[in-house]
Design a protein around this motif. Sequence first.
Motif, PDB file in Angstrom:
ATOM      1  N   ALA A  23      64.757  34.670  12.415  1.00 35.42           N
ATOM      2  CA  ALA A  23      63.556  34.324  13.170  1.00 35.42           C
ATOM      3  C   ALA A  23      62.365  34.082  12.238  1.00 35.42           C
ATOM      4  CB  ALA A  23      63.211  35.422  14.168  1.00 35.42           C
ATOM      5  N   CYS A  24      62.145  34.998  11.282  1.00 35.02           N
ATOM      6  CA  CYS A  24      60.975  34.899  10.402  1.00 35.02           C
ATOM      7  C   CYS A  24      61.332  34.549   8.966  1.00 35.02           C
ATOM      8  CB  CYS A  24      60.185  36.203  10.425  1.00 35.02           C
ATOM      9  SG  CYS A  24      61.042  37.615   9.671  1.00 35.02           S
ATOM     10  N   HIS A  25      62.626  34.630   8.622  1.00 35.79           N
ATOM     11  CA  HIS A  25      63.145  34.310   7.292  1.00 35.79           C
ATOM     12  C   HIS A  25      62.733  35.302   6.214  1.00 35.79           C
ATOM     13  CE1 HIS A  25      64.392  30.683   9.262  1.00 35.79           C
ATOM     14  NE2 HIS A  25      63.157  30.242   9.406  1.00 35.79           N
ATOM     15  N   LYS A  80      58.929  31.539  16.493  1.00 40.77           N
ATOM     16  CA  LYS A  80      60.147  32.191  16.027  1.00 40.77           C
ATOM     17  C   LYS A  80      61.323  31.983  16.971  1.00 40.77           C
ATOM     18  CE  LYS A  80      57.713  35.807  13.444  1.00 40.77           C
ATOM     19  NZ  LYS A  80      57.454  37.275  13.328  1.00 40.77           N
ATOM     20  N   GLN A  82      61.917  29.278  18.616  1.00 40.73           N
ATOM     21  CA  GLN A  82      62.455  27.964  18.270  1.00 40.73           C
ATOM     22  C   GLN A  82      63.294  28.043  16.993  1.00 40.73           C
ATOM     23  OE1 GLN A  82      59.612  24.788  17.441  1.00 40.73           O
ATOM     24  NE2 GLN A  82      61.085  23.254  18.139  1.00 40.73           N
ATOM     25  N   ASN A  83      62.864  28.846  16.018  1.00 41.91           N
ATOM     26  CA  ASN A  83      63.664  29.035  14.805  1.00 41.91           C
ATOM     27  C   ASN A  83      65.045  29.577  15.144  1.00 41.91           C
ATOM     28  OD1 ASN A  83      61.470  28.255  13.247  1.00 41.91           O
ATOM     29  ND2 ASN A  83      60.864  30.345  12.714  1.00 41.91           N
ATOM     30  N   HIS A  86      67.202  26.921  16.957  1.00 38.78           N
ATOM     31  CA  HIS A  86      67.632  25.873  16.034  1.00 38.78           C
ATOM     32  C   HIS A  86      68.786  26.372  15.162  1.00 38.78           C
ATOM     33  CE1 HIS A  86      67.571  23.052  12.632  1.00 38.78           C
ATOM     34  NE2 HIS A  86      67.080  22.188  13.505  1.00 38.78           N
ATOM     35  N   SER A  87      68.662  27.610  14.667  1.00 37.71           N
ATOM     36  CA  SER A  87      69.735  28.180  13.856  1.00 37.71           C
ATOM     37  C   SER A  87      70.997  28.405  14.684  1.00 37.71           C
ATOM     38  CB  SER A  87      69.287  29.506  13.227  1.00 37.71           C
ATOM     39  OG  SER A  87      68.260  29.290  12.276  1.00 37.71           O
ATOM     40  N   SER A  91      72.827  25.436  12.852  1.00 37.25           N
ATOM     41  CA  SER A  91      73.050  26.007  11.516  1.00 37.25           C
ATOM     42  C   SER A  91      74.207  26.982  11.470  1.00 37.25           C
ATOM     43  CB  SER A  91      71.754  26.692  11.018  1.00 37.25           C
ATOM     44  OG  SER A  91      70.693  25.760  10.927  1.00 37.25           O
TER      45      SER A  91
END
Length: 235
Positions: A23-25, A80, A82-83, A86-87, A91
């Motif tokens: 989420a935040c990397h 986050k 959306q992150n 997307h992953s 991904s």
Amino acid sequence: MNSFAKDVLEDFVSLFYPRYCLACHEGLVKGEETICSLCMLELPRTQYHLDVKNALYKRVNGRIPLRFAFSFFLFRRGGKVQNLLHSLKYSNHPEIGVTLGEVYGHELLQAQYDQKFSVIVPVPLHPSRRRKRGYNQSEEFARGLSQSLNVPFTDALARTAKTETQTRKTKLKRWQNVSEVFRVKEEDQIINRDILLVDDVITTGATIEACAQVLLKEGCSSVSIASIAYAAEGK
């Protein structure tokens, strides 16, 4: 291998292959998996399971008869959630769907929804898209919900046509894109059942509405819906 040796090995591996929150990397600490504790606390929860007549219910119930409507998070462009989505979709991180399903399923369990559903049904992908991705992200979410709620899930629906992406379509175009592309392939799994229909994200509700109409037509007792995220500003 004893627990001490296992911990040492994991610490050694993490030096060369650090694990990051999807989420935040930021880096994950020992005991965290997939999503860090801070993000899990700060992600924008809807709390729709605590309000039966919530915004998602009001949006979709006018078009199909719903029993309940839930969504774990509010979708915010560039955020986050959306992150994570997307992953999850692009991904090769199906574990995101399972993890979020388990966490949200536990919240639904705490609110005593575990006895409300007979079966969980994910919105299907077209077979070609599933082969390319390797999994159906909605099914992974359903898997996590199933584990926490102790309610079985089944891929009772099939998508009969490969549709265009919904991302930039208007509400009308989204409905036209999906209105006749779903069918029930396992009738015995849905007849006279109270179904929890799940998707990864709901925007206009066109996809989940099309699925619900098919399920109701084929004889289920009721349909409720749930998603990882709800894009409340979707048009």
